[in-house]
Design a protein around this motif. Structure first.
Motif, PDB file in Angstrom:
ATOM      1  N   ASP A 196      43.098  36.506 -16.734  1.00  0.00           N
ATOM      2  CA  ASP A 196      42.173  35.583 -16.067  1.00  0.00           C
ATOM      3  C   ASP A 196      40.906  35.306 -16.882  1.00  0.00           C
ATOM      4  N   SER A 197      41.035  35.292 -18.202  1.00  0.00           N
ATOM      5  CA  SER A 197      39.857  35.050 -19.038  1.00  0.00           C
ATOM      6  C   SER A 197      40.033  33.835 -19.941  1.00  0.00           C
ATOM      7  N   SER A 198      41.054  33.044 -19.716  1.00  0.00           N
ATOM      8  CA  SER A 198      41.260  31.884 -20.585  1.00  0.00           C
ATOM      9  C   SER A 198      40.802  30.613 -19.867  1.00  0.00           C
ATOM     10  N   ASN A 199      40.989  29.479 -20.513  1.00  0.00           N
ATOM     11  CA  ASN A 199      40.585  28.202 -19.924  1.00  0.00           C
ATOM     12  C   ASN A 199      41.789  27.341 -19.593  1.00  0.00           C
ATOM     13  N   PHE A 200      42.924  27.973 -19.386  1.00  0.00           N
ATOM     14  CA  PHE A 200      44.148  27.227 -19.135  1.00  0.00           C
ATOM     15  C   PHE A 200      44.892  27.870 -17.965  1.00  0.00           C
ATOM     16  N   THR A 201      45.309  27.053 -17.027  1.00  0.00           N
ATOM     17  CA  THR A 201      46.030  27.530 -15.859  1.00  0.00           C
ATOM     18  C   THR A 201      47.349  26.797 -15.750  1.00  0.00           C
ATOM     19  N   VAL A 202      48.391  27.533 -15.440  1.00  0.00           N
ATOM     20  CA  VAL A 202      49.705  26.953 -15.240  1.00  0.00           C
ATOM     21  C   VAL A 202      50.107  27.156 -13.787  1.00  0.00           C
TER      22      VAL A 202
ATOM     23  N   MET B 134      57.035  16.868 -21.267  1.00  0.00           N
ATOM     24  CA  MET B 134      56.589  18.244 -21.464  1.00  0.00           C
ATOM     25  C   MET B 134      55.479  18.238 -22.501  1.00  0.00           C
ATOM     26  N   LYS B 135      54.783  19.346 -22.573  1.00  0.00           N
ATOM     27  CA  LYS B 135      53.681  19.462 -23.517  1.00  0.00           C
ATOM     28  C   LYS B 135      53.872  20.732 -24.324  1.00  0.00           C
ATOM     29  N   ALA B 136      53.693  20.623 -25.636  1.00  0.00           N
ATOM     30  CA  ALA B 136      53.668  21.790 -26.505  1.00  0.00           C
ATOM     31  C   ALA B 136      52.215  22.037 -26.870  1.00  0.00           C
ATOM     32  N   LEU B 137      51.707  23.203 -26.544  1.00  0.00           N
ATOM     33  CA  LEU B 137      50.317  23.560 -26.805  1.00  0.00           C
ATOM     34  C   LEU B 137      50.261  24.668 -27.832  1.00  0.00           C
ATOM     35  N   TYR B 138      49.328  24.549 -28.764  1.00  0.00           N
ATOM     36  CA  TYR B 138      49.089  25.604 -29.741  1.00  0.00           C
ATOM     37  C   TYR B 138      47.728  26.214 -29.447  1.00  0.00           C
ATOM     38  N   PHE B 139      47.719  27.469 -29.017  1.00  0.00           N
ATOM     39  CA  PHE B 139      46.459  28.176 -28.762  1.00  0.00           C
ATOM     40  C   PHE B 139      46.103  28.962 -30.015  1.00  0.00           C
ATOM     41  N   LEU B 140      44.878  28.781 -30.497  1.00  0.00           N
ATOM     42  CA  LEU B 140      44.489  29.345 -31.784  1.00  0.00           C
ATOM     43  C   LEU B 140      43.661  30.617 -31.681  1.00  0.00           C
ATOM     44  N   THR B 141      43.217  30.955 -30.499  1.00  0.00           N
ATOM     45  CA  THR B 141      42.434  32.173 -30.331  1.00  0.00           C
ATOM     46  C   THR B 141      43.094  33.056 -29.282  1.00  0.00           C
ATOM     47  N   ASP B 142      42.935  34.342 -29.425  1.00  0.00           N
ATOM     48  CA  ASP B 142      43.543  35.301 -28.508  1.00  0.00           C
ATOM     49  C   ASP B 142      42.763  35.376 -27.203  1.00  0.00           C
ATOM     50  N   VAL B 143      43.482  35.662 -26.149  1.00  0.00           N
ATOM     51  CA  VAL B 143      42.897  35.973 -24.855  1.00  0.00           C
ATOM     52  C   VAL B 143      43.218  37.438 -24.622  1.00  0.00           C
TER      53      VAL B 143
ATOM     54  N   GLY C 272      47.683  35.135 -38.567  1.00  0.00           N
ATOM     55  CA  GLY C 272      46.230  35.097 -38.458  1.00  0.00           C
ATOM     56  C   GLY C 272      45.570  34.128 -39.419  1.00  0.00           C
ATOM     57  N   ALA C 273      46.043  34.093 -40.655  1.00  0.00           N
ATOM     58  CA  ALA C 273      45.445  33.203 -41.656  1.00  0.00           C
ATOM     59  C   ALA C 273      45.682  31.742 -41.297  1.00  0.00           C
ATOM     60  N   GLU C 274      46.866  31.433 -40.808  1.00  0.00           N
ATOM     61  CA  GLU C 274      47.162  30.044 -40.441  1.00  0.00           C
ATOM     62  C   GLU C 274      46.357  29.626 -39.216  1.00  0.00           C
ATOM     63  N   ALA C 275      46.237  30.513 -38.240  1.00  0.00           N
ATOM     64  CA  ALA C 275      45.419  30.208 -37.057  1.00  0.00           C
ATOM     65  C   ALA C 275      43.965  29.962 -37.476  1.00  0.00           C
ATOM     66  N   ALA C 276      43.441  30.794 -38.365  1.00  0.00           N
ATOM     67  CA  ALA C 276      42.067  30.616 -38.846  1.00  0.00           C
ATOM     68  C   ALA C 276      41.911  29.283 -39.575  1.00  0.00           C
ATOM     69  N   SER C 277      42.914  28.905 -40.353  1.00  0.00           N
ATOM     70  CA  SER C 277      42.869  27.625 -41.064  1.00  0.00           C
ATOM     71  C   SER C 277      42.823  26.460 -40.077  1.00  0.00           C
TER      72      SER C 277
END
Length: 166
Positions: A157-163, A144-153, A26-31
């Motif tokens: 069906d409430s996020s902004n990313f679709t695979v 390929m893409k590595a994505l880091y999501f920093l906030t919880d969903v 949590g602290a690292e995500a907040a940073s």
């Protein structure tokens, strides 16, 4: 070097993606959220009034931390962004999937505020030509893409990313 578990390999082979939970505490995500918000006050490449997918130089983005932001080329802004490239718990798996001959393509930070009116859009990373390339079951992927999501969903069906699996 860490490699994919059997379950991760199966998920990759079937779906074309794996989800790594808990890469940040949590602290690292907040940073990282703070670092991304700080980008807004600095000059850089963001979408402007150019056609979708094109970026122009801006002296600063929208300072509202709840508003949209899409900043290209974030590596010079902070060593923490550069350190994400070879973060072992992710990079080791990238090497396991792609093989040892890698080329880094891009680093960007995207913030999308909640907007139930925005239905989104789809695109193929690497351009339209990538849609026509087919690899065999035994070949390494081309990209390929590595994505880091920093906030919880918190709900489906409430996020902004679709695979699209596969």
């Amino acid at each position: 070097m860490q490699t994919l578990t059997k379950e991760q390999r199966r998920a990759w082979d079937i779906n074309g993606y794996i989800h790594l939970r808990g890469v940040f505490d949590g602290a690292e995500a907040a940073s990282f959220c703070d670092k991304v918000d700080a980008l807004r006050a600095q000059p850089g490449y963001e979408p402007t009034d150019l056609p979708r997918g094109h970026y122009g130089w801006v002296e600063h983005g929208n300072p509202d931390t709840e508003s949209f932001m899409d900043r290209r080329d974030i590596l010079p802004y902070d060593a923490a962004f550069r350190n994400l490239i070879d973060r072992p718990e992710v990079f080791d798996l990238v090497v396991d999937i792609m093989g040892p001959y890698l080329a880094f393509s891009m680093a960007q930070a995207i913030v999308r505020a909640s907007d139930p009116e925005f239905l989104g859009y789809t695109h193929t990373d690497g351009g339209e030509g990538m849609r026509r390339v087919r690899v065999t079951e035994s070949s390494h992927p081309l990209a390929m893409k590595a994505l880091y999501f920093l906030t919880d969903v918190l709900e489906p069906d409430s996020s902004n990313f679709t695979v699209f699996p596969g």
